[in-house]
Design an enzyme around this catalytic site. Structure first.
Site, mmCIF file in Angstrom:
data_model
loop_
_atom_site.group_PDB
_atom_site.id
_atom_site.type_symbol
_atom_site.label_atom_id
_atom_site.label_comp_id
_atom_site.label_asym_id
_atom_site.label_seq_id
_atom_site.Cartn_x
_atom_site.Cartn_y
_atom_site.Cartn_z
ATOM 1 N N ASP A 200 0.866 -1.184 0.000
ATOM 2 C CA ASP A 200 0.000 0.000 0.000
ATOM 3 C C ASP A 200 0.898 1.228 0.000
ATOM 4 O OD1 ASP A 200 -2.358 1.711 0.399
ATOM 5 O OD2 ASP A 200 -3.335 -0.154 0.985
ATOM 6 N N HIS A 275 -2.989 3.118 -4.669
ATOM 7 C CA HIS A 275 -2.341 2.645 -3.425
ATOM 8 C C HIS A 275 -0.906 2.196 -3.676
ATOM 9 C CE1 HIS A 275 -5.770 2.832 -0.651
ATOM 10 N NE2 HIS A 275 -6.521 2.581 -1.706
ATOM 11 N N GLU A 351 -9.946 2.431 -5.149
ATOM 12 C CA GLU A 351 -9.605 3.832 -4.892
ATOM 13 C C GLU A 351 -8.446 4.326 -5.759
ATOM 14 O OE1 GLU A 351 -11.036 3.975 -0.249
ATOM 15 O OE2 GLU A 351 -9.012 3.279 -0.644
HETATM 16 C C1 ACM Z 1 -10.878 -0.675 0.590
HETATM 17 O O1 ACM Z 1 -11.373 -0.671 1.735
HETATM 18 N N1 ACM Z 1 -10.307 0.412 0.095
HETATM 19 C C2 ACM Z 1 -10.937 -1.867 -0.232
#
Ligand code: ACM
Length: 641
Positions: A200, A275, A351
């Protein structure tokens, strides 16, 4: 109550050897998850200091599973002895019993025998977890006592094949030992899938030998404390990155084997195209702007506007129009696929901010040339390319529900997190689905009263998690592989706190995905959960007992009075409170009905008791915070109740 029951039947059972009466302790189990068929009998299994093992199979996995049970017995003072009158037999069915499938088992506990059979080794493992739960958490054989396991006849199998937990090791790093402990504990509740969120913005945690900078640079960030995502400063120029860590190939292989020895498959996640800040700190050329970046230390680099809209103030996405990016991804998944034997690789997909793509002339001209209408289609183009890379390694792709946007890649499975709708859409398209919606399964969400808990994005009580029904109406159930709870670790810096946030909600996840829908019962579950608090206490493992605290609600009456209503999830309890700044609540008023909160600078003190003993935490809530809780008018509340 049905918690671990220690029944002393004095003058009852006479030992054959000693013709004197010895009280017998009969341990009754409180099994989580609830078995499909569970008959209690009066033919209890009397424990003796040895037991004869009769393993009727050479299967290596069965041997491994059984050896962990014999270790437990020998630690408790019971040895294996071929001459013992007590026998435990374990076998694989020669003719598979259809109802048991791959993970089910039959377990018979009676008289002098324990009989466990299954179609497959996984079933033996699951049966042993049930058997473990027949022993009390502090079990030690004591020759001076008579001890017995409750007689029982169980036939049991799971409702879903995917029963998982996700652990985020990027936002905070968890050592190999931590990860193993986390896996070990989940296996005791028949959870069989560990989703390892390995990368991440805040750290890249898996060694990729062909891309060494991913861990040389990406695994380390500057050390910061304090609230994650807001008050923490960015790195200063020249500041040393000292917080972090990563797993080597050898360590990963070790964890994979450790998990397999506990019937757990690991699903590794490499989250992309968003991410990716830690990876881009190492290889900035994989982004659109190619600017130098840092591994995020929990400092703020995004803005969130509600309804899933957001902006990344620092670019954290891969460039989906650059062929070098796909070579980079290929190298990563080549090594990931070699390390993890499971079917699925998780490619993230959540995201991903498209702002830097939209703003870039080269990206726009690529889209035009390739007939890609907008950035959603560009994300879909990326997902399809990645899906091909993953399937070229002999693996299946799974991703967060954003991978549906702009068109889902053939064969990809969807992990539905933004509610159930992504899962519904994917199942309607004939794709496999894993349900892990924020609304029921986000284990980082606050589980108890705000006066005593860390606050994060939202709330999720044990009761709400338990009410999770993963098969929506009008969906072909065959597409729902199962589901999982997700533990994001922004505010979870260590293993004990990870346990605190995971349990007991993981019990609810376990029961939701194992037990038949019809057998789910909140009252029974809460009693069994309390019994397992003792197990965690005995293992010195943190578990949230928030469910024992009073539930405090306030509302206003038509004539403007603020009223307070107290409630509790546990059974056989009393709630006491004071509303005059005095404490402890124990010496206050026994709650029977909603009461008015007087005006003035005061606090409510309240706590739950059972048989005069405090069982929950004492909550102290200031009047101004009680005002913030006012939700509804009295009439509405009564109508809903
Ligand atoms: C997430 O909670 N962004 C998958």
């Amino acid at each position: 109550m049905n918690r671990i029951l220690l029944i002393f039947i004095s003058l009852a059972v006479l030992s054959c050897a000693q013709k004197e009466s010895i009280p017998i302790q009969i341990y009754e189990s409180n099994i989580i998850p609830q078995p499909v068929s569970y008959e209690i009998t009066q033919d209890n299994f009397v424990v003796s200091k040895n037991i004869r093992l009769d393993i009727q199979t050479d299967d290596a996995q069965v041997q491994t599973f059984v050896s962990s049970f014999t270790k437990f017995l020998s630690d408790a003072g019971i040895t294996t002895d071929a001459a013992s009158g007590n026998i435990m037999s374990v076998s694989l069915n020669e003719n598979p019993k259809e109802s048991l499938g791959a993970e089910g088992y039959d377990l018979d506990i009676k008289g002098q025998s324990i009989t466990l059979s299954a179609n497959k080794p996984a079933g033996i493992f699951n049966g042993l977890q049930t058997l473990f739960q027949f022993f009390p958490s502090d079990f030690k054989f004591d020759g001076a006592k008579k001890m017995a396991l409750k007689g029982a006849k169980i036939s049991d199998y799971p409702r879903f094949a995917w029963r998982g937990l996700m652990l985020d090791v990027s936002r905070h790093f968890f050592s190999v030992e931590d990860v193993k402990s986390y896996i070990d504990k989940m296996s005791k509740y028949k959870l069989n899938t560990f989703h390892w969120h390995l990368t991440d913005d805040q750290g890249w945690r898996i060694e990729i030998k062909s891309l060494p900078k991913l861990t040389e640079i990406g695994a380390w960030r500057v050390e910061r404390h304090g609230r994650f995502g807001s008050s923490r400063p960015h790195p200063k120029p020249g500041e040393k990155a000292t917080y972090g860590g990563f797993y080597t190939h050898e360590q990963i292989k070790d964890v994979v084997q450790y998990a397999a020895d506990r019937n757990i498959t690991i699903v590794p996640e490499i989250d992309m195209p968003g991410h990716m800040m830690a990876a881009l700190a190492a290889y900035p050329e994989m982004s659109v702007k190619k600017e130098k970046k840092f591994v995020a230390p929990g400092s703020k680099f995004s803005e969130w506007y509600g309804n899933g809209r957001f902006k990344m103030l620092i670019e954290n996405t891969l460039n989906p129009t650059d062929e070098n990016v796909y070579e980079f991804i290929d190298k990563i998944f080549t090594e990931v696929a070699e390390l993890f034997p499971g079917d699925y690789i998780h490619m993230g997909g959540d995201e991903a901010y498209h702002g830097y793509w939209d703003a870039d002339p080269k990206v726009r001209s690529f889209m035009k040339k390739n007939g890609i209408k907008d950035s959603h289609e560009l994300q879909s183009y990326f997902v399809q390319r990645v899906e091909k890379i993953i399937s070229s390694k002999g693996k299946k792709t799974i991703g967060w529900d954003e991978i549906l946007e702009g068109g889902l890649a053939d064969g990809a499975a969807v992990m539905s997190w933004r509610g159930m709708k992504g899962g519904i859409e994917a199942a309607k398209l004939g794709h496999n689905v894993v349900m892990s919606p924020t609304t029921f399964a986000y284990l980082d969400y606050t589980q108890g009263d705000h006066s005593v808990e860390n606050k994060i994005y939202a709330d999720l009580s044990l009761e709400k998690t338990y009410s999770f029904e993963p098969i929506p109406e009008d969906i072909d159930a065959k597409y729902i592989l199962g589901g999982q709870g997700n533990l994001w670790s922004e505010v979870i810096p260590n293993l004990q706190y990870a346990y605190y946030m995971t349990y007991p909600r993981a019990f609810a996840i376990s029961e939701t995905f194992w037990s038949p829908k019809e057998s789910k019962n909140w009252e029974s579950f809460i009693d069994r959960t309390e019994a397992h608090f003792t197990r965690f206490d005995a293992q010195n493992s943190n578990i949230s007992k928030a469910v024992l605290d009073p539930i405090v609600r306030t509302y206003t009456t038509e004539d403007g009075k603020m009223m307070c209503k107290l409630d509790n999830n546990a059974t056989d309890t009393e709630i006491y409170y004071t509303i005059d700044n005095t404490y402890p609540a124990k010496y206050g008023i026994k709650y029977t009905e909603p009461f008015e909160v007087p005006k003035g600078s005061l606090s409510l003190h309240t706590q739950t008791f059972r048989n005069g003993k405090a069982i929950g935490r004492q909550l102290k809530i200031k009047r101004e915070d009680l005002i913030k809780r006012v939700e509804r008018k009295e009439r509405v509340l009564i109508a809903e109740d």
